[in-house]
Write a protein that holds these residues in place. Structure first.
Motif, PDB file in Angstrom:
ATOM      1  N   TRP A 235      42.551  38.611  29.131  1.00  0.00           N
ATOM      2  CA  TRP A 235      42.147  37.615  30.106  1.00  0.00           C
ATOM      3  C   TRP A 235      42.146  38.168  31.525  1.00  0.00           C
ATOM      4  O   TRP A 235      42.756  39.190  31.814  1.00  0.00           O
ATOM      5  CB  TRP A 235      43.100  36.409  30.042  1.00  0.00           C
ATOM      6  CG  TRP A 235      44.517  36.769  30.426  1.00  0.00           C
ATOM      7  CD1 TRP A 235      45.481  37.309  29.619  1.00  0.00           C
ATOM      8  CD2 TRP A 235      45.093  36.673  31.729  1.00  0.00           C
ATOM      9  NE1 TRP A 235      46.626  37.539  30.334  1.00  0.00           N
ATOM     10  CE2 TRP A 235      46.432  37.147  31.634  1.00  0.00           C
ATOM     11  CE3 TRP A 235      44.632  36.210  32.961  1.00  0.00           C
ATOM     12  CZ2 TRP A 235      47.284  37.192  32.728  1.00  0.00           C
ATOM     13  CZ3 TRP A 235      45.493  36.245  34.062  1.00  0.00           C
ATOM     14  CH2 TRP A 235      46.799  36.734  33.938  1.00  0.00           C
TER      15      TRP A 235
ATOM     16  N   SER B 281      41.378  36.222  35.734  1.00  0.00           N
ATOM     17  CA  SER B 281      41.169  34.943  36.404  1.00  0.00           C
ATOM     18  C   SER B 281      40.375  35.137  37.679  1.00  0.00           C
ATOM     19  O   SER B 281      40.291  36.241  38.230  1.00  0.00           O
ATOM     20  CB  SER B 281      42.512  34.274  36.713  1.00  0.00           C
ATOM     21  OG  SER B 281      43.299  35.126  37.526  1.00  0.00           O
TER      22      SER B 281
ATOM     23  N   ILE C 120      35.703  41.465  31.794  1.00  0.00           N
ATOM     24  CA  ILE C 120      36.571  40.282  31.744  1.00  0.00           C
ATOM     25  C   ILE C 120      36.722  39.664  33.135  1.00  0.00           C
ATOM     26  O   ILE C 120      36.488  38.469  33.324  1.00  0.00           O
ATOM     27  CB  ILE C 120      37.940  40.641  31.141  1.00  0.00           C
ATOM     28  CG1 ILE C 120      37.770  41.395  29.810  1.00  0.00           C
ATOM     29  CG2 ILE C 120      38.764  39.376  30.926  1.00  0.00           C
ATOM     30  CD1 ILE C 120      39.059  41.869  29.193  1.00  0.00           C
TER      31      ILE C 120
ATOM     32  N   ALA D 154      35.036  36.212  34.517  1.00  0.00           N
ATOM     33  CA  ALA D 154      35.789  35.118  35.129  1.00  0.00           C
ATOM     34  C   ALA D 154      35.119  34.668  36.423  1.00  0.00           C
ATOM     35  O   ALA D 154      35.001  33.461  36.701  1.00  0.00           O
ATOM     36  CB  ALA D 154      37.230  35.555  35.396  1.00  0.00           C
TER      37      ALA D 154
ATOM     38  N   HIS E 207      40.452  30.677  34.274  1.00  0.00           N
ATOM     39  CA  HIS E 207      41.252  31.611  33.473  1.00  0.00           C
ATOM     40  C   HIS E 207      40.387  31.975  32.276  1.00  0.00           C
ATOM     41  O   HIS E 207      40.178  31.162  31.378  1.00  0.00           O
ATOM     42  CB  HIS E 207      42.554  30.961  33.016  1.00  0.00           C
ATOM     43  CG  HIS E 207      43.415  31.853  32.174  1.00  0.00           C
ATOM     44  ND1 HIS E 207      44.488  32.549  32.672  1.00  0.00           N
ATOM     45  CD2 HIS E 207      43.357  32.164  30.852  1.00  0.00           C
ATOM     46  CE1 HIS E 207      45.051  33.250  31.701  1.00  0.00           C
ATOM     47  NE2 HIS E 207      44.388  33.027  30.596  1.00  0.00           N
ATOM     48  N   TYR E 208      39.850  33.195  32.304  1.00  0.00           N
ATOM     49  CA  TYR E 208      38.839  33.578  31.313  1.00  0.00           C
ATOM     50  C   TYR E 208      39.412  34.583  30.317  1.00  0.00           C
ATOM     51  O   TYR E 208      40.079  35.547  30.708  1.00  0.00           O
ATOM     52  CB  TYR E 208      37.619  34.199  32.006  1.00  0.00           C
ATOM     53  CG  TYR E 208      36.547  34.636  31.030  1.00  0.00           C
ATOM     54  CD1 TYR E 208      35.606  33.733  30.562  1.00  0.00           C
ATOM     55  CD2 TYR E 208      36.500  35.946  30.562  1.00  0.00           C
ATOM     56  CE1 TYR E 208      34.640  34.125  29.649  1.00  0.00           C
ATOM     57  CE2 TYR E 208      35.546  36.352  29.655  1.00  0.00           C
ATOM     58  CZ  TYR E 208      34.619  35.436  29.195  1.00  0.00           C
ATOM     59  OH  TYR E 208      33.672  35.831  28.280  1.00  0.00           O
ATOM     60  N   GLU E 209      39.126  34.373  29.056  1.00  0.00           N
ATOM     61  CA  GLU E 209      39.543  35.309  28.008  1.00  0.00           C
ATOM     62  C   GLU E 209      38.343  35.668  27.158  1.00  0.00           C
ATOM     63  O   GLU E 209      37.602  34.787  26.709  1.00  0.00           O
ATOM     64  CB  GLU E 209      40.641  34.706  27.142  1.00  0.00           C
ATOM     65  CG  GLU E 209      41.236  35.697  26.144  1.00  0.00           C
ATOM     66  CD  GLU E 209      42.581  35.257  25.593  1.00  0.00           C
ATOM     67  OE1 GLU E 209      43.126  35.975  24.736  1.00  0.00           O
ATOM     68  OE2 GLU E 209      43.082  34.202  26.027  1.00  0.00           O
TER      69      GLU E 209
END
Length: 696
Positions: A436, A438, A505, A509, A534-536
């Motif tokens: 993740w 962000s 990633i 985000a 909050h990116y995964e």
């Protein structure tokens, strides 16, 4: 206080802010007395004279910091025996260069003089034998049966030299202590500022809210600045202990002695083939060295060097083992590629040997055995999923761009005239990071947008790339966008710049956050619009490509020359073409360094022999050949942008392409194996021995 990212012009004109430039009011300066031997018990340690040195404020030994916590470790392979994390040596030393005493003084010179005044006597002990502390084993299919029925079996062993990452800026940390709030602002030369804060808080038992970490300008890192070092922990501890600001800037000698080194992996394997050249089975074993303490990502090379096998090839049966061993040398951690070059080197050396046994063209054999495009996504025996790509197309494009048939004809003609000329080829995979990141976007009524990311930058043009991503997603001109990175007070939490993850990633985000903000603006929302994401990702993005070099070796002197180089890379969707090109060329230069000149050397007593650039060779601009770069594009389905990593591509493909090329040049002399680095001395000796055998 905000920490706007400086422009390239500011850095070029000396107006950047590195750890050595961070503003501190009357700081203490830190120096270390380091162990002069690799193993032994501390018998005498007298520090009184150091305290008499003018300007010395305090001297600390191991007992003063014995209560502190230990560094967390990413246990990507099972760990059987955790390693200690001594901030300062306690009763014994375990490596040359290990910090034993910390000296704090009013000036850097006084701190260095204080270190000179300390009496340290160590009863030397025999070097301990390597000890396995982590290992893993993967199996698929029936290897024994496949090898039993194979028409051909080839084997290879590769010993990678230890490398000194050598970024332009050495390690450094500046701690501004605020007595009123009992807090600290920390400028740290790091790839992972949020990790620095969380690890310091845990090790020192301090609430994270009392620590702010900034990684404003960082002059290169290459994995060496991914972990938190004992010296850096001591600096922050000392600031709180003495209620004063503290600065520590490593010297280049410190870096050779105690910064994490890369590579050093030893690998061996055997490849079974049928009579038509189809790969039936692979057995492989990799052993990765560790120092006396384990950096956060210290197990990654052992993991990657095995789990990436068998690369992008279709192999019916696999038996792959890896282990990590402690050795009484400098600490080992991740270095640009971190196990990827090691896995690739073993596989591509086996393929080249197979081609020679079969009397097949090396590119044809690769094309025959690579996974076809319609086989992707492909789940590997080591638990990975190769996401997308057309591996055969990379080989085809390499052949076209290099005019491969003409190069082979030229090589053969020059060989007939007595020249030692060779062509080296290699395919590669580059898995980027998973997990993740962000981002936060703030749209202002005047049309300006602020982007804050949890990622960091050490020269990868991250601000420019994120500006482009944000501009496209928001529909704004780039000049109306400001990007902030690597400040734990002003940016959302993130992992950092590791494993070619930041665009795939971190950039995703930014893209998702900006897309959400634009949707709210277009829906009629007015005023300040703030969105945090909050990116995964859904899995690793696997870049791939191929490399070809044409080389020659001077028969009289052994001097190697890279005449031409061709790289084909599939990095998915390209956000910043100039940055991608720079990453490929820069990575190739570092890969060339491993192949031809770089090596950290120790003697039998564990003493460092390559303690400066007088002894440790580095590539120069004149050593880098013209590099022709071509690209493919297969978007990755694992992230919102469809991008793949490219930061480590050159370090993965170049070393083995060069090794294969040099061995191709030496093949007429019967030379089949050599260890990197392929210096003029080692090549001359190999040529001389081969010619002597022929004369006999």
């Amino acid at each position: 206080m905000t920490s706007p990212m400086p422009s390239q012009t500011a850095r070029l004109t000396g107006r950047g802010c590195y750890a050595a430039d961070a503003p501190l009011d009357n700081p203490l300066h830190l120096a270390f007395l380091r162990s002069p031997v690799a193993a032994g018990a501390i018998e005498t340690l007298e520090c009184a004279d150091a305290l008499d040195v003018d300007g010395v404020v305090a001297v600390h030994i191991g007992g003063d910091v014995a209560h502190l916590g230990v560094l967390s470790v990413n246990a990507v392979i099972p760990v059987s025996t955790p390693l200690p994390y001594p901030i300062l040596a306690q009763t014994r030393v375990d490596a040359v260069g290990q910090p034993v005493v910390a000296i704090l003084a009013e000036t850097p010179m006084a701190a260095a003089d204080g270190a000179e005044a300390i009496w340290l006597d160590i009863a030397e002990a025999a070097l301990p034998q390597p000890r396995t502390i982590a290992q893993q084993h993967w199996q698929s299919g029936d290897c024994d049966a496949a090898f039993a029925k194979a028409a051909h079996v080839v084997s290879a062993s590769i010993a990678h030299p230890r490398l000194a990452p050598s970024p332009m800026e050495p390690r450094g940390i500046a701690v501004r202590f605020d007595a009123a709030t009992q807090s600290a602002t920390i400028w740290h030369a790091t790839q992972t500022p949020h990790r620095t804060r969380s690890e310091l808080a845990r090790i020192l038992s301090i609430d994270p809210s009392r620590l702010r970490v900034i990684a404003r300008d960082v002059g290169g890192a290459f994995g060496m600045k991914a972990s938190l070092y004992p010296e850096e922990v001591l600096a922050v501890w000392a600031a709180f202990h003495h209620q004063r600001s503290v600065r520590w800037i490593a010297t280049r000698s410190d870096e050779f002695l105690s910064a994490t080194q890369g590579r050093g992996v030893q690998s061996s394997g055997a490849l079974a083939l049928d009579k038509d050249g189809r790969f039936l089975a692979l057995r492989a074993q990799t052993t990765a060295p560790l120092g006396h303490w384990l950096p956060n990502s210290g197990l990654i090379p052992a993991w990657n060097s095995a789990r990436i096998l068998p690369s992008g090839y279709s192999v019916g049966a696999l038996d792959i083992r890896t282990e990590a061993q402690t050795v009484p040398l400098g600490p080992t951690g991740i270095y640009r590629g971190a196990g990827r070059p090691e896995a690739n080197a073993l596989m591509e050396r086996l393929v080249d040997k197979a081609a020679r046994v079969l009397e097949a063209d090396p590119l044809d054999l690769r094309r025959q055995n690579l996974l076809p495009a319609d086989a992707l996504p492909h789940k590997t025996a080591t638990g990975n999923t190769l996401d997308s790509g057309d591996y055969g197309a990379a080989i085809d494009l390499l052949a076209r761009e290099s005019a491969y048939a003409a190069l082979r004809a030229e090589r053969d003609k020059r060989r007939a005239e007595g020249a030692l000329v060779g062509i080296g080829t290699a395919f590669y995979l580059e898995p980027s990071g998973s997990g993740w990141e962000s981002a936060r976007v703030t749209l202002h009524p005047d049309g300006h947008a602020d982007i804050a990311s949890g990622s960091s930058s050490q020269g990868q043009a991250r601000q420019q790339s994120y500006t482009r991503i944000a501009a496209d997603a928001l529909g704004l001109p780039p000049e109306q966008i400001t990007v902030q990175l690597a400040d734990t007070a002003t940016c959302p939490e993130g992992v950092g710049a590791l494993a070619s993850r930041a665009t795939a990633i971190g950039g995703s985000a930014v893209h998702v956050a900006c897309t959400r903000a634009r949707a709210r603006r277009e829906a009629g929302e007015t005023g300040v619009i703030a969105v945090e994401e909050h990116y995964e990702n859904t899995g690793q993005a696997w870049g791939h490509g191929a490399c070809l070099v044409m080389v020659c070796i001077d028969t009289e002197t052994g001097t190697p020359t890279l005449e031409r180089a061709f790289c084909v890379d599939d990095a998915g969707i390209v956000i910043n073409a100039d940055a991608v090109l720079g990453q490929i060329i820069g990575g190739f230069a570092q890969g060339l360094g491993e192949a031809l000149m770089e090596a950290v050397r120790y003697d039998e007593d564990g003493q460092l022999l390559t303690g400066s650039f007088m002894d440790y060779a580095m590539p120069r601009a004149a050593d880098i050949p013209p590099i022709h770069v071509a690209k493919l594009c297969s978007p990755s389905p694992t992230n919102a942008l469809g991008v793949k990593g490219v930061g480590e591509a050159g370090t993965i493909s170049a070393p083995i392409a060069i090794l294969n090329g040099m061995l191709d040049a030496l093949a007429p002399l019967g030379i089949t194996d050599l260890d990197m680095p392929l210096t003029s001395c080692s090549l001359w000796h190999a040529i001389a021995q081969a010619l002597t055998k022929k004369d006999l």
